[in-house]
Scaffold this motif. Structure first.
Motif, PDB file in Angstrom:
ATOM      1  N   VAL A  50      57.054  58.639  67.190  1.00  0.00           N
ATOM      2  CA  VAL A  50      57.610  59.701  67.410  1.00  0.00           C
ATOM      3  C   VAL A  50      57.707  60.868  66.768  1.00  0.00           C
ATOM      4  O   VAL A  50      57.893  62.244  66.778  1.00  0.00           O
ATOM      5  N   PHE A  51      57.699  60.618  64.660  1.00  0.00           N
ATOM      6  CA  PHE A  51      57.566  61.301  63.687  1.00  0.00           C
ATOM      7  C   PHE A  51      56.209  62.216  64.202  1.00  0.00           C
ATOM      8  O   PHE A  51      56.133  63.799  64.400  1.00  0.00           O
ATOM      9  N   HIS A  53      54.950  62.942  66.777  1.00  0.00           N
ATOM     10  CA  HIS A  53      54.968  64.234  67.472  1.00  0.00           C
ATOM     11  C   HIS A  53      55.888  65.131  67.329  1.00  0.00           C
ATOM     12  O   HIS A  53      55.647  66.234  68.560  1.00  0.00           O
ATOM     13  N   GLN A  54      57.064  65.382  66.764  1.00  0.00           N
ATOM     14  CA  GLN A  54      57.748  65.797  66.749  1.00  0.00           C
ATOM     15  C   GLN A  54      56.935  67.050  65.517  1.00  0.00           C
ATOM     16  O   GLN A  54      57.581  67.979  65.483  1.00  0.00           O
ATOM     17  N   ASP A  56      54.525  70.213  63.377  1.00  0.00           N
ATOM     18  CA  ASP A  56      53.293  70.595  64.175  1.00  0.00           C
ATOM     19  C   ASP A  56      52.164  70.633  63.119  1.00  0.00           C
ATOM     20  O   ASP A  56      51.935  71.905  62.129  1.00  0.00           O
ATOM     21  N   GLN A  60      47.271  66.849  64.292  1.00  0.00           N
ATOM     22  CA  GLN A  60      47.752  65.587  65.280  1.00  0.00           C
ATOM     23  C   GLN A  60      47.348  64.583  65.856  1.00  0.00           C
ATOM     24  O   GLN A  60      47.465  63.899  66.616  1.00  0.00           O
TER      25      GLN A  60
END
Length: 180
Positions: A50-51, A53-54, A56, A60
């Motif tokens: 989740v972290f 995904h948030q 930029d 990633q």
């Protein structure tokens, strides 16, 4: 009967008990502790996904890959630990062997990673606290003790099964094979 390879599982030190308790209890305790650790690690992996995904971050995809890979490792560890627990409770050494092999591979990889990161920290003069290295090394020692406990119990069960089979063959009234 024994392997000629010096680094085989037969050369691990054998335990007689888990402190003042039995090896069976030690196996069950180790399995439950490892399942708890895997559940917490999977929760951490989910939070990291989740972290990631948030954010930029440029890397990633690489971060996703690493977290998913670690999650898969913990899922497989939970599967093999469950098999080991069933084998310990039902006294079936065959169900304990996959866990022993998997944990041996994990310990080898963990030790190599520990040596690599420690060496890299010394080369680059990083400011990592000594406590981090001590905790990491202690976790390796605890996992090694778990491996020794489970492999000792599996070896005891295997020897007990072999002795029972031999006793049944010796006590048989009639021969199993005829000379026809």
């Amino acid at each position: 009967m024994y392997s000629k390879i010096q680094l085989s599982m037969e050369h691990l030190p054998r335990q007689k008990g888990f402190g003042c308790l039995s090896l069976k209890f030690g196996c069950i305790f180790s399995g439950l502790l490892l399942i708890l650790y895997c559940v917490l690690a999977l929760a951490k992996c989910a939070a990291l996904l989740v972290f990631i995904h948030q954010g930029d971050d440029i890397d990633q995809e690489a971060n996703y890959t690493v977290v998913i890979f670690i999650g898969i490792i913990h899922c497989v560890t939970m599967l093999f630990t469950t098999m080991m627990l069933i084998g310990a409770i039902r006294e079936r050494h065959q169900l304990m062997k996959p866990w022993i092999i998997w944990m041996s591979c994990q310990l080898t990889a963990g030790l190599l990673l520990f040596l690599f990161w420690t060496t890299m920290a010394m080369i680059h003069h990083s400011q990592t606290s000594l406590v981090v290295y001590i905790v990491d090394f202690m976790s390796l020692l605890i996992r090694f003790y778990m491996l020794v406990l489970v492999s000792s119990y599996a070896k005891d069960l295997e020897e007990e099964l072999g002795n029972d089979r031999l006793k049944r063959l010796l006590e048989a009234d009639e021969p199993k094979y005829s000379a026809v």
